[in-house]
Write a protein that holds these residues in place. Structure first.
Motif, PDB file in Angstrom:
ATOM      1  N   SER A  28       0.859  -1.174   0.000  1.00  0.00           N
ATOM      2  CA  SER A  28       0.000   0.000   0.000  1.00  0.00           C
ATOM      3  C   SER A  28       0.900   1.230   0.000  1.00  0.00           C
ATOM      4  O   SER A  28       1.807   1.345   0.816  1.00  0.00           O
ATOM      5  N   GLN A  63       6.649   8.745  -1.018  1.00  0.00           N
ATOM      6  CA  GLN A  63       5.616   7.736  -0.769  1.00  0.00           C
ATOM      7  C   GLN A  63       5.840   7.097   0.588  1.00  0.00           C
ATOM      8  O   GLN A  63       6.965   6.720   0.934  1.00  0.00           O
ATOM      9  N   GLN A 103     -11.282   4.350  -6.705  1.00  0.00           N
ATOM     10  CA  GLN A 103      -9.903   4.782  -6.945  1.00  0.00           C
ATOM     11  C   GLN A 103      -9.873   5.938  -7.947  1.00  0.00           C
ATOM     12  O   GLN A 103     -10.804   6.126  -8.723  1.00  0.00           O
ATOM     13  N   ASP A 121      -1.920  -0.695  -3.931  1.00  0.00           N
ATOM     14  CA  ASP A 121      -3.017   0.268  -3.859  1.00  0.00           C
ATOM     15  C   ASP A 121      -2.711   1.312  -2.791  1.00  0.00           C
ATOM     16  O   ASP A 121      -1.827   1.098  -1.954  1.00  0.00           O
ATOM     17  N   GLU A 181      -4.195   6.102  -8.833  1.00  0.00           N
ATOM     18  CA  GLU A 181      -4.127   4.990  -7.870  1.00  0.00           C
ATOM     19  C   GLU A 181      -4.248   3.644  -8.579  1.00  0.00           C
ATOM     20  O   GLU A 181      -3.558   2.675  -8.240  1.00  0.00           O
ATOM     21  N   ILE A 210      -3.645   5.806  -1.576  1.00  0.00           N
ATOM     22  CA  ILE A 210      -4.253   7.084  -1.938  1.00  0.00           C
ATOM     23  C   ILE A 210      -3.159   8.029  -2.429  1.00  0.00           C
ATOM     24  O   ILE A 210      -2.092   8.136  -1.810  1.00  0.00           O
ATOM     25  N   CYS A 211      -3.417   8.676  -3.553  1.00  0.00           N
ATOM     26  CA  CYS A 211      -2.432   9.579  -4.153  1.00  0.00           C
ATOM     27  C   CYS A 211      -2.787  11.023  -3.816  1.00  0.00           C
ATOM     28  O   CYS A 211      -3.906  11.467  -4.070  1.00  0.00           O
TER      29      CYS A 211
END
Ligand code: HSE
Length: 376
Positions: A157, A276, A238, A262, A242, A264-265
């Motif tokens: 994630s 990230q 999404q 997966d 994403e 959240i961007c």
């Protein structure tokens, strides 16, 4: 002589590509032609050899004379030109920074420190379309390459902190204009030693909500805020950004059974480095020192940052990484969720490994392979 045509070399990614190619003295062993969609006959880039006037990037006849076309012009150009070129029987190499062809069956997504084997196989089997990956995906894979290669990852994630550059050159300028606007609006408070932080906050918040900040490109203020949405909505809640995490990562890796990726961007006010926060579920309890050894041995650009404050704030930020090819990964530790849960933080330059560098390198790889250009 092999002919390489460059399209979109003047935009942001194209300019970074040109800079890197100059730095690495890549313009050798082939004839370079530079194309334009808007300035045909104009001057090409400044290089240490004479560059002919700019050619028409929409001239299919001329394009079809190229052995290799490298484009950073964007998806609309690709969609407008590529199908017709192929339809007319052009069998040269198409190297593309845009996303348009990424998921096509006839293309390979390139990130050679991670998927050189996939690339080699594709070259052997005559694949002629090579596309750079989404920046966040490429940077995540550069950081975690060792663990993917060791096949110990069950899922990942990724919560992203994406720079303004990912949205485009105008967005970078808009971010700084927003900062400038905010600073100006609170000048009297900032310059008054007796003022309080709450006064400053109140002025800034009012200004942020006033509708006066330049926001044509982002739509809302990014300075002194963030935007937890990148690109358009797709299925399952999404965003497209994403969705790319899982789809592109698995295509790059050539996995038979897809590894779920997966998260959240989020857009933040960094200039050109995407960061990230990663949660990795491992297939087994791999000790942390082993994980560090696996990660750092993957390729020469990944760098482990020790999990302490001093190293982290010095080496694991966009400020440090901007303009560099290193991809640091730090904050590595097992989570309290259990021994198979690893967390980490990574930062990478969105315009280098996230965009231009894989393109620069695949051009070299294709040229070296000589496949379809008289060497095989
Ligand atoms: N889509 C990315 C972003 C950049 O918006 O940050 C391009 O890969």
């Amino acid at each position: 002589m092999i002919k390489v045509g460059f399209v979109g070399w003047r935009g942001m990614v194209g300019s970074v590509l040109m800079e890197r190619m100059k730095e690495e003295k890549d313009f050798k062993g082939y004839e370079s032609l530079f194309f334009s969609t808007s300035n045909v006959g104009g001057e090409g880039p400044e290089l240490d050899f004479p560059v002919p006037p700019l050619q028409d990037a929409n001239d299919l006849n001329l394009l079809s004379k190229m052995d290799i076309i490298v484009t950073c012009q964007g998806g609309d150009y690709t969609n407008g030109i590529y199908p017709d070129l192929r339809k007319e029987g052009w069998s040269g190499y198409w190297i593309d920074a845009a996303s348009a062809l990424r998921m096509s069956d006839e293309s390979v997504i390139v990130l050679d420190p991670v998927n050189r084997k996939v690339i080699n196989k594709a070259l052997k089997t005559g694949i002629k379309t090579y596309v750079g990956g989404n920046c966040t995906v490429s940077l995540m894979l550069m950081a975690l390459a060792g663990l993917f290669k060791a096949k110990v990852i069950e899922w990942v994630s990724s919560m992203t902190y994406q720079a303004a550059s990912g949205a485009g050159a105008k967005n970078m300028q808009e971010l700084i204009r927003q900062m400038f606007h905010l600073t100006n609006s609170a000048k009297d408070i900032i310059n008054n030693p007796a003022s309080t932080a709450l006064e400053l906050d109140s002025r800034i918040t009012d200004e942020l909500r006033s509708g006066r900040l330049p926001a044509e490109n982002f739509g809302v203020p990014l300075a002194a805020s963030l935007i937890p949405w990148i690109d358009k909505a797709v299925a399952n809640g999404q965003t497209r950004e994403e969705w790319k995490g899982g789809a592109e990562a698995n295509k790059i890796l050539g996995t038979k059974t897809p590894i779920p990726v997966d998260g959240i961007c989020v857009r933040v006010s960094a200039m050109r480095c995407h960061s990230q926060g990663l949660t990795v579920k491992l297939k087994k309890d791999v000790p942390l020192d082993e994980i560090q050894a696996i990660l750092s041995s993957a390729h020469e650009w990944v760098k482990i940052v020790p999990n302490n404050k001093e190293d982290t704030i010095r080496d694991l930020t966009p400020v440090t990484v901007s303009g560099k090819l290193i991809v640091p990964i730090g904050r590595l530790h097992k989570m309290t969720l259990g021994p198979k849960f690893l967390t980490a933080f990574t930062v990478g330059d969105q315009l280098l490994w996230g965009a231009a560098e894989p393109i620069r390198r695949i051009l070299k790889i294709v040229l070296e392979s000589g496949k379809g250009m008289g060497k095989d």
